[in-house]
Design an enzyme around this catalytic site. Structure first.
Site, PDB file in Angstrom:
ATOM      1  N   HIS A   6      27.316  43.346  29.659  1.00 42.04           N
ATOM      2  CA  HIS A   6      27.882  42.321  30.693  1.00 42.04           C
ATOM      3  C   HIS A   6      29.184  42.697  30.846  1.00 42.04           C
ATOM      4  CE1 HIS A   6      28.703  38.243  32.064  1.00 42.04           C
ATOM      5  NE2 HIS A   6      29.334  38.854  32.704  1.00 42.04           N
ATOM      6  N   HIS A   8      32.147  43.767  34.028  1.00 42.62           N
ATOM      7  CA  HIS A   8      32.515  43.978  35.773  1.00 42.62           C
ATOM      8  C   HIS A   8      33.738  44.657  35.684  1.00 42.62           C
ATOM      9  CE1 HIS A   8      29.770  40.318  36.198  1.00 42.62           C
ATOM     10  NE2 HIS A   8      30.387  39.697  35.497  1.00 42.62           N
ATOM     11  N   ARG A  71      32.947  43.004  40.137  1.00 45.82           N
ATOM     12  CA  ARG A  71      33.765  41.681  39.811  1.00 45.82           C
ATOM     13  C   ARG A  71      32.538  40.598  40.051  1.00 45.82           C
ATOM     14  NH1 ARG A  71      40.190  40.643  40.154  1.00 45.82           N
ATOM     15  NH2 ARG A  71      40.193  38.628  39.475  1.00 45.82           N
ATOM     16  N   SER A  73      33.301  37.236  40.534  1.00 46.90           N
ATOM     17  CA  SER A  73      34.211  36.449  41.230  1.00 46.90           C
ATOM     18  C   SER A  73      34.431  36.928  42.659  1.00 46.90           C
ATOM     19  CB  SER A  73      35.588  36.000  40.639  1.00 46.90           C
ATOM     20  OG  SER A  73      36.510  37.201  40.332  1.00 46.90           O
ATOM     21  N   HIS A 178      23.925  35.420  37.700  1.00 45.62           N
ATOM     22  CA  HIS A 178      25.285  35.345  37.705  1.00 45.62           C
ATOM     23  C   HIS A 178      25.816  34.796  38.918  1.00 45.62           C
ATOM     24  CE1 HIS A 178      29.465  35.884  36.476  1.00 45.62           C
ATOM     25  NE2 HIS A 178      29.230  36.510  35.466  1.00 45.62           N
ATOM     26  N   HIS A 223      26.906  34.249  29.533  1.00 44.36           N
ATOM     27  CA  HIS A 223      27.820  33.284  28.555  1.00 44.36           C
ATOM     28  C   HIS A 223      26.724  32.342  27.649  1.00 44.36           C
ATOM     29  CE1 HIS A 223      28.843  33.709  33.004  1.00 44.36           C
ATOM     30  NE2 HIS A 223      29.528  34.319  32.432  1.00 44.36           N
ATOM     31  N   GLU A 284      31.797  40.719  28.159  1.00 46.23           N
ATOM     32  CA  GLU A 284      32.402  40.293  29.600  1.00 46.23           C
ATOM     33  C   GLU A 284      33.863  40.741  29.693  1.00 46.23           C
ATOM     34  OE1 GLU A 284      32.229  36.900  33.102  1.00 46.23           O
ATOM     35  OE2 GLU A 284      32.041  36.455  30.968  1.00 46.23           O
ATOM     36  N   ARG A 290      40.860  36.209  28.662  1.00 46.79           N
ATOM     37  CA  ARG A 290      41.487  37.492  28.204  1.00 46.79           C
ATOM     38  C   ARG A 290      42.484  37.283  26.974  1.00 46.79           C
ATOM     39  NH1 ARG A 290      42.396  40.749  33.891  1.00 46.79           N
ATOM     40  NH2 ARG A 290      40.400  40.146  34.723  1.00 46.79           N
TER      41      ARG A 290
END
Length: 342
Positions: A6, A8, A71, A73, A178, A223, A284, A290
């Site tokens: 996972h 991105h 990505r 989002s 997702h 997740h 992720e 982060r």
């Protein structure tokens, strides 16, 4: 080998975001651009964006290969029409393909689909085939809610989605379920919408006979499965009331979960409740969380630390989570690694 299923491209050069802003600004006047050819990102820019970010952290944290997709989002399927989404998806997928070409030992692609609210999912198949057949991608990301938090698409068990499933079965690829950005103020994108979608997708499958129609179809719920592991007894009980088979038979031959769970108790719960053969390593990284956990002094998304610190996993079970399960769920990944002698 440690395979992160996972990842991105969250660190793409700024030119990509600027191009997207122009596209959105001109949705009603597409003749004003921007043209695809106007996006200029060099290989050196791609290298810098990866070497100073994902690849650096992979080396520091001890992972080897990342399944890499655009990505999440930024997918934003609710913006514009199908043509806008198709153009955007093609650009983002092509960049991930270029990254995989530049770093073939560390990245392999998974595709963003050009979904659009109210549009037949079959419209996504040309881009899907390009990514798998031409780019060598090993999976796709499937958004169960292209509306961006309004949930006006049929459930994943509906025949609406069958064209995608038929192509997945034909190409032997899984889908990570997702969602993308939430435009619903009630649902924070990464804190609520993502986790809600993970749970919702599982329940949609539980209430259906989808995997009777598609016995080899594979879904990866990210997740850590949202609320699923924590409420496993609720789901077992609901399935029992609905006269469904035991979840092991009903869903766990087809549904898998990743380890994007950012504290030790969460990973311990996941690996205790969900069979280890249904868990794939993931971080992720660099993604929604982060920062550094003040309780441990380590990054929240350094998920390998949690697997290593587990007192309930054997060496064989760690191998399954790190590599073996990914090679099972992503057959094209296994073939690509085998071809390299790995």
């Amino acid at each position: 080998m440690i395979i992160d299923c996972h990842g991105h491209y969250t660190t793409a050069p700024k030119a990509l975001e600027e191009w997207r802003k122009q596209q959105i600004a001109n949705l009603n006047t597409p003749e004003l651009g921007p043209k695809v050819a106007s996006l200029k990102i060099s290989d050196d820019e791609l290298r810098e964006s990866i070497e100073t970010n994902q690849l650096r952290l992979m080396k520091e944290r001890g992972s080897d290969l990342t399944i890499f997709s655009p990505r999440a989002s930024f997918m934003a399927h609710h913006i514009g029409d199908f043509n806008a989404s198709a153009t955007w998806a093609a650009i983002c997928n092509e960049l991930c393909h270029r990254v995989a070409q530049l770093f073939p030992d560390h990245f392999i692609g998974a595709a963003m689909l050009p979904q659009s609210p109210g549009v037949d999912p079959a419209s996504c198949i040309p881009e899907l085939e390009t990514c798998v057949r031409e780019y060598g991608f090993v999976g796709i990301n499937l958004n169960p809610d292209p509306s961006g938090g309004m949930w006006n698409s049929p459930p994943l068990s509906d025949r609406h989605w069958y064209p995608i499933y038929e192509k997945m079965v034909e190409l032997d690829i899984p889908a990570m379920i997702h969602v993308s950005t939430s435009c619903n103020a009630c649902f924070h994108t990464t804190g609520a919408h993502y986790l809600n979608a993970d749970t919702t997708a599982f329940m949609q499958c539980l209430t259906s006979e989808l995997f009777t129609d598609f016995p080899t179809l594979k879904f990866l719920i990210p997740h850590g499965g949202g609320a699923v592991p924590y409420h496993w007894g609720r789901f077992r009980g609901l399935a029992q009331e609905m006269k469904k088979p035991l979840l092991q038979e009903h869903l766990l031959k087809n549904i898998f979960f990743d380890t994007c769970v950012y504290h030790q108790p969460g990973i311990d719960l996941l690996t205790k409740v969900i069979p280890v053969e249904n868990i794939l390593f993931a971080s992720e990284m660099i993604g929604a969380v982060r920062g550094i956990d003040p309780e441990t002094g380590n990054f929240y998304d350094d998920t390998k630390r949690y697997i290593e610190a587990s007192t309930q996993l054997s060496a064989e079970q760690r191998y399954q989570i790190y590599e073996g399960n990914a090679r099972h769920v992503f057959p094209r990944l296994d073939a690509a690694l085998t071809a390299k002698g790995k």
